[in-house]
Scaffold this motif. Structure first.
Motif, PDB file in Angstrom:
ATOM      1  N   LYS A   1      57.135  79.379 146.342  1.00 26.97           N
ATOM      2  CA  LYS A   1      57.078  79.756 144.928  1.00 26.97           C
ATOM      3  C   LYS A   1      56.468  78.669 144.050  1.00 26.97           C
ATOM      4  N   GLN A   2      56.274  77.459 144.598  1.00 25.19           N
ATOM      5  CA  GLN A   2      55.713  76.362 143.813  1.00 25.19           C
ATOM      6  C   GLN A   2      54.244  76.618 143.527  1.00 25.19           C
ATOM      7  N   THR A   3      53.785  76.060 142.393  1.00 22.34           N
ATOM      8  CA  THR A   3      52.378  76.163 142.042  1.00 22.34           C
ATOM      9  C   THR A   3      51.822  74.769 141.847  1.00 22.34           C
ATOM     10  N   PRO A   4      50.809  74.343 142.511  1.00 20.06           N
ATOM     11  CA  PRO A   4      50.147  74.999 143.630  1.00 20.06           C
ATOM     12  C   PRO A   4      51.033  74.969 144.872  1.00 20.06           C
ATOM     13  N   ALA A   5      50.800  75.903 145.754  1.00 21.63           N
ATOM     14  CA  ALA A   5      51.619  76.011 146.968  1.00 21.63           C
ATOM     15  C   ALA A   5      51.375  74.788 147.856  1.00 21.63           C
ATOM     16  N   PRO A   6      52.444  74.158 148.331  1.00 24.04           N
ATOM     17  CA  PRO A   6      52.264  72.986 149.193  1.00 24.04           C
ATOM     18  C   PRO A   6      51.805  73.393 150.589  1.00 24.04           C
ATOM     19  N   GLU A   7      51.227  72.437 151.275  1.00 22.25           N
ATOM     20  CA  GLU A   7      50.806  72.661 152.657  1.00 22.25           C
ATOM     21  C   GLU A   7      51.917  72.185 153.580  1.00 22.25           C
ATOM     22  N   LEU A   8      52.221  72.973 154.581  1.00 23.56           N
ATOM     23  CA  LEU A   8      53.254  72.639 155.552  1.00 23.56           C
ATOM     24  C   LEU A   8      52.597  71.913 156.720  1.00 23.56           C
ATOM     25  N   HIS A   9      52.981  70.644 156.926  1.00 19.69           N
ATOM     26  CA  HIS A   9      52.486  69.872 158.066  1.00 19.69           C
ATOM     27  C   HIS A   9      53.514  69.959 159.173  1.00 19.69           C
ATOM     28  N   LEU A  10      53.147  70.606 160.248  1.00 22.11           N
ATOM     29  CA  LEU A  10      54.057  70.841 161.365  1.00 22.11           C
ATOM     30  C   LEU A  10      53.823  69.779 162.437  1.00 22.11           C
ATOM     31  N   ARG A  11      54.880  69.007 162.703  1.00 22.43           N
ATOM     32  CA  ARG A  11      54.835  67.982 163.753  1.00 22.43           C
ATOM     33  C   ARG A  11      55.800  68.421 164.834  1.00 22.43           C
ATOM     34  N   ALA A  12      55.289  68.679 166.012  1.00 21.61           N
ATOM     35  CA  ALA A  12      56.139  69.136 167.114  1.00 21.61           C
ATOM     36  C   ALA A  12      55.984  68.202 168.301  1.00 21.61           C
ATOM     37  N   ASP A  13      57.100  67.878 168.917  1.00 22.46           N
ATOM     38  CA  ASP A  13      57.090  67.061 170.120  1.00 22.46           C
ATOM     39  C   ASP A  13      56.356  67.813 171.228  1.00 22.46           C
ATOM     40  N   ARG A  14      55.733  67.080 172.119  1.00 24.60           N
ATOM     41  CA  ARG A  14      54.981  67.695 173.203  1.00 24.60           C
ATOM     42  C   ARG A  14      55.859  68.580 174.078  1.00 24.60           C
ATOM     43  N   ALA A  15      57.134  68.227 174.214  1.00 23.18           N
ATOM     44  CA  ALA A  15      58.047  68.976 175.078  1.00 23.18           C
ATOM     45  C   ALA A  15      58.750  70.119 174.346  1.00 23.18           C
ATOM     46  N   THR A  16      58.432  70.358 173.090  1.00 23.23           N
ATOM     47  CA  THR A  16      59.062  71.438 172.333  1.00 23.23           C
ATOM     48  C   THR A  16      58.632  72.780 172.910  1.00 23.23           C
ATOM     49  N   ARG A  17      59.598  73.688 173.015  1.00 19.13           N
ATOM     50  CA  ARG A  17      59.293  75.017 173.536  1.00 19.13           C
ATOM     51  C   ARG A  17      58.410  75.772 172.538  1.00 19.13           C
ATOM     52  N   TYR A  18      57.467  76.506 173.057  1.00 20.19           N
ATOM     53  CA  TYR A  18      56.559  77.274 172.222  1.00 20.19           C
ATOM     54  C   TYR A  18      57.325  78.303 171.394  1.00 20.19           C
ATOM     55  N   GLU A  19      58.400  78.830 171.956  1.00 16.23           N
ATOM     56  CA  GLU A  19      59.218  79.814 171.253  1.00 16.23           C
ATOM     57  C   GLU A  19      59.732  79.260 169.926  1.00 16.23           C
ATOM     58  N   THR A  20      60.155  78.000 169.921  1.00 17.89           N
ATOM     59  CA  THR A  20      60.665  77.376 168.705  1.00 17.89           C
ATOM     60  C   THR A  20      59.563  77.228 167.665  1.00 17.89           C
ATOM     61  N   ILE A  21      58.403  76.788 168.081  1.00 19.92           N
ATOM     62  CA  ILE A  21      57.270  76.618 167.163  1.00 19.92           C
ATOM     63  C   ILE A  21      56.851  77.970 166.591  1.00 19.92           C
ATOM     64  N   ALA A  22      56.782  78.992 167.437  1.00 23.51           N
ATOM     65  CA  ALA A  22      56.391  80.321 166.970  1.00 23.51           C
ATOM     66  C   ALA A  22      57.417  80.875 165.979  1.00 23.51           C
ATOM     67  N   ARG A  23      58.693  80.635 166.212  1.00 22.56           N
ATOM     68  CA  ARG A  23      59.733  81.114 165.303  1.00 22.56           C
ATOM     69  C   ARG A  23      59.610  80.434 163.940  1.00 22.56           C
ATOM     70  N   VAL A  24      59.374  79.121 163.937  1.00 21.47           N
ATOM     71  CA  VAL A  24      59.221  78.389 162.676  1.00 21.47           C
ATOM     72  C   VAL A  24      57.990  78.881 161.921  1.00 21.47           C
ATOM     73  N   MET A  25      56.894  79.112 162.629  1.00 22.54           N
ATOM     74  CA  MET A  25      55.681  79.615 161.970  1.00 22.54           C
ATOM     75  C   MET A  25      55.910  81.017 161.401  1.00 22.54           C
ATOM     76  N   ALA A  26      56.639  81.856 162.116  1.00 23.08           N
ATOM     77  CA  ALA A  26      56.937  83.200 161.614  1.00 23.08           C
ATOM     78  C   ALA A  26      57.833  83.133 160.383  1.00 23.08           C
ATOM     79  N   ASP A  27      58.813  82.227 160.402  1.00 26.28           N
ATOM     80  CA  ASP A  27      59.675  82.055 159.230  1.00 26.28           C
ATOM     81  C   ASP A  27      58.866  81.602 158.023  1.00 26.28           C
ATOM     82  N   ALA A  28      57.931  80.685 158.243  1.00 28.93           N
ATOM     83  CA  ALA A  28      57.092  80.197 157.145  1.00 28.93           C
ATOM     84  C   ALA A  28      56.216  81.316 156.596  1.00 28.93           C
TER      85      ALA A  28
END
Length: 148
Positions: free
Chosen positions: A95-122
């Motif tokens: 809701k902020q103006t201008p909309a901020p950019e989300l910088h996603l930092r994920a560990d190499r061993a992070t499950r893809y499922e977790t990253i996909a869920r966070v991206m879907a939530d965003a």
């Protein structure tokens, strides 16, 4: 007759021509199947991933650092946050103006499922600009003393 006769004087020989009708039918069915399924195979997730050897992106204003460790724990600008609070923070950020950019930092061993869920939530919250933060490849770094 061209296809054989009923007269006793002729030998009843088998027809040596290949019947092409079933082959053409199978080919047309396969063609229709491929026409229908081809667009489904070309759908890909469009991501604007930074290259590891590129120069750092210029600061465009307010950015949010969202980190995910190997166990799937979430950190909003360095502070640990659970998924319920993450959804509220994402909605407030959208809701902020201008909309901020989300910088996603994920560990190499992070499950893809977790990253996909966070991206879907965003995406559901309305955050449209997501960038992935990577470390430069050590092999791509210029040697000390050389010009860029």
């Amino acid at each position: 007759m061209a296809f054989g006769g009923l007269s006793d004087g002729e030998r009843n020989a088998p027809i040596s021509d290949i019947n092409m009708t079933p082959l053409i039918d199978v080919m047309l069915v396969l063609l229709v199947i491929f026409i229908i399924t081809a667009p489904l195979l070309t759908r890909a997730v469009r991501l604007d991933l930074p290259r590891a050897t590129a120069a750092p992106a210029p600061d465009t204003g307010h950015t949010i650092d969202l980190s995910i460790d190997a166990q799937g724990a979430l950190y909003w600008d360095g502070a640990r946050v659970d998924e319920r609070a993450l959804n509220g923070k994402l909605a407030a950020a959208a809701k902020q103006t201008p909309a901020p950019e989300l910088h996603l930092r994920a560990d190499r061993a992070t499950r893809y499922e977790t990253i996909a869920r966070v991206m879907a939530d965003a995406q559901r919250a309305g955050v449209s600009r997501i960038g992935f933060v990577t470390l430069p490849d050590p092999a791509d770094r210029a040697p000390a003393g050389s010009l860029p």
